[in-house]
Design a protein around this motif. Structure first.
Motif, PDB file in Angstrom:
ATOM      1  N   GLU A  64      44.076  34.040  34.200  1.00  0.00           N
ATOM      2  CA  GLU A  64      43.119  34.977  33.702  1.00  0.00           C
ATOM      3  C   GLU A  64      41.800  35.245  34.820  1.00  0.00           C
ATOM      4  O   GLU A  64      40.947  35.959  34.157  1.00  0.00           O
ATOM      5  CB  GLU A  64      42.811  34.081  32.363  1.00  0.00           C
ATOM      6  N   GLU A  65      41.846  34.454  35.667  1.00  0.00           N
ATOM      7  CA  GLU A  65      40.384  34.422  36.571  1.00  0.00           C
ATOM      8  C   GLU A  65      40.734  35.541  37.700  1.00  0.00           C
ATOM      9  O   GLU A  65      39.877  36.271  38.137  1.00  0.00           O
ATOM     10  CB  GLU A  65      40.013  33.086  37.245  1.00  0.00           C
ATOM     11  N   GLY A  66      42.131  35.659  38.076  1.00  0.00           N
ATOM     12  CA  GLY A  66      42.402  36.485  39.064  1.00  0.00           C
ATOM     13  C   GLY A  66      43.734  36.225  39.887  1.00  0.00           C
ATOM     14  O   GLY A  66      44.427  35.717  39.057  1.00  0.00           O
ATOM     15  N   LEU A 128      52.349  44.534  39.085  1.00  0.00           N
ATOM     16  CA  LEU A 128      51.228  45.711  38.911  1.00  0.00           C
ATOM     17  C   LEU A 128      50.624  46.005  37.550  1.00  0.00           C
ATOM     18  O   LEU A 128      49.627  46.415  37.049  1.00  0.00           O
ATOM     19  CB  LEU A 128      52.076  47.136  39.107  1.00  0.00           C
ATOM     20  N   ALA A 129      51.613  45.716  36.442  1.00  0.00           N
ATOM     21  CA  ALA A 129      51.147  45.871  34.985  1.00  0.00           C
ATOM     22  C   ALA A 129      50.028  44.771  34.879  1.00  0.00           C
ATOM     23  O   ALA A 129      49.253  45.251  34.174  1.00  0.00           O
ATOM     24  CB  ALA A 129      52.357  45.652  34.020  1.00  0.00           C
ATOM     25  N   GLU A 130      50.296  43.579  35.429  1.00  0.00           N
ATOM     26  CA  GLU A 130      49.156  42.659  35.268  1.00  0.00           C
ATOM     27  C   GLU A 130      47.954  43.040  35.842  1.00  0.00           C
ATOM     28  O   GLU A 130      46.912  42.681  35.387  1.00  0.00           O
ATOM     29  CB  GLU A 130      49.979  41.275  35.673  1.00  0.00           C
ATOM     30  N   ILE A 131      48.223  43.433  36.936  1.00  0.00           N
ATOM     31  CA  ILE A 131      46.919  44.088  37.875  1.00  0.00           C
ATOM     32  C   ILE A 131      46.242  45.103  37.094  1.00  0.00           C
ATOM     33  O   ILE A 131      44.922  44.997  36.953  1.00  0.00           O
ATOM     34  CB  ILE A 131      47.260  44.609  39.243  1.00  0.00           C
ATOM     35  N   ARG A 132      46.950  46.046  36.464  1.00  0.00           N
ATOM     36  CA  ARG A 132      46.383  46.964  35.843  1.00  0.00           C
ATOM     37  C   ARG A 132      45.686  46.643  34.545  1.00  0.00           C
ATOM     38  O   ARG A 132      44.574  46.737  34.233  1.00  0.00           O
ATOM     39  CB  ARG A 132      47.412  48.126  35.351  1.00  0.00           C
ATOM     40  N   ARG A 133      46.417  45.750  33.844  1.00  0.00           N
ATOM     41  CA  ARG A 133      45.682  44.839  32.642  1.00  0.00           C
ATOM     42  C   ARG A 133      44.342  44.193  32.975  1.00  0.00           C
ATOM     43  O   ARG A 133      43.394  44.419  32.428  1.00  0.00           O
ATOM     44  CB  ARG A 133      46.713  44.141  32.082  1.00  0.00           C
TER      45      ARG A 133
END
Length: 179
Positions: A64-66, A128-133
């Motif tokens: 959740e932080e990065g 990519l989806a996690e980065i987008r979110r």
């Protein structure tokens, strides 16, 4: 969530390593090497394989932080390329063209730091989806620099090279010494 380097990439690179270095001890053993030289060469080749394995053991971990790049504890520091970036610090994705005409992408922080977007991981679309979110970035149409079929082709050619090495080794060992 953890994203390791793709098994296809790990196998192709290891096959290429062995295809390139394996003929050396085989030919030296038959022609001129002493047992000590040959043993030292095998140790060096195994250490080189350890460096290859270490570099291919990078994992991208998200929370959740990065996100951060980590390695198992057995990988020596000179092989590690660790980094981390917080979601809140990511400002944008910056495309950069490569000398081969491809495109790589950097995550750019508000402070101007750049982190190369990991593209060789398993489940790249999920990454990519996690980065987008998490970072609230628009990432449309972004694809890995090297497609999976390219690593498959590299792996096939590396296996052909290993097969050729094996045939040459049999031929060398079947020939009389000194010819």
């Amino acid at each position: 969530m953890t994203f390791p380097i793709s098994p296809l990439i790990r196998c192709a690179v290891q096959a290429l390593y062995w295809g390139l270095v394996l003929p050396l001890p085989i030919l030296l053993a038959r022609q001129q090497a002493t047992p000590l030289e040959l043993g030292s060469l095998w140790i060096a080749l195994l250490l080189g394989w350890g460096v290859v394995l270490g570099s291919l053991s990078q994992r991208i971990q998200l929370d959740e932080e990065g996100m951060q790049a980590t390695y198992p504890s057995w990988v020596p520091p000179f092989v590690r390329q660790e980094w981390q970036i917080r979601w809140a610090d990511i400002e944008r994705i910056e495309p950069r063209s490569t000398s081969q005409g491809g495109m790589v992408y950097y995550l750019v922080s508000r402070g101007g730091d750049r982190v190369l977007l990991p593209m060789r991981v398993t489940r790249f679309k999920q990454l990519l989806a996690e980065i987008r979110r998490h970072a609230q970035l628009e990432i449309g149409g972004l694809r890995p620099y090297v497609q999976p079929w390219m690593y498959g082709l590299l792996g096939c050619f590396a296996l052909l090279l290993l097969l050729w090495d094996g045939m040459v080794a049999i031929w060398v060992w079947a020939s009389p010494v000194g010819t």
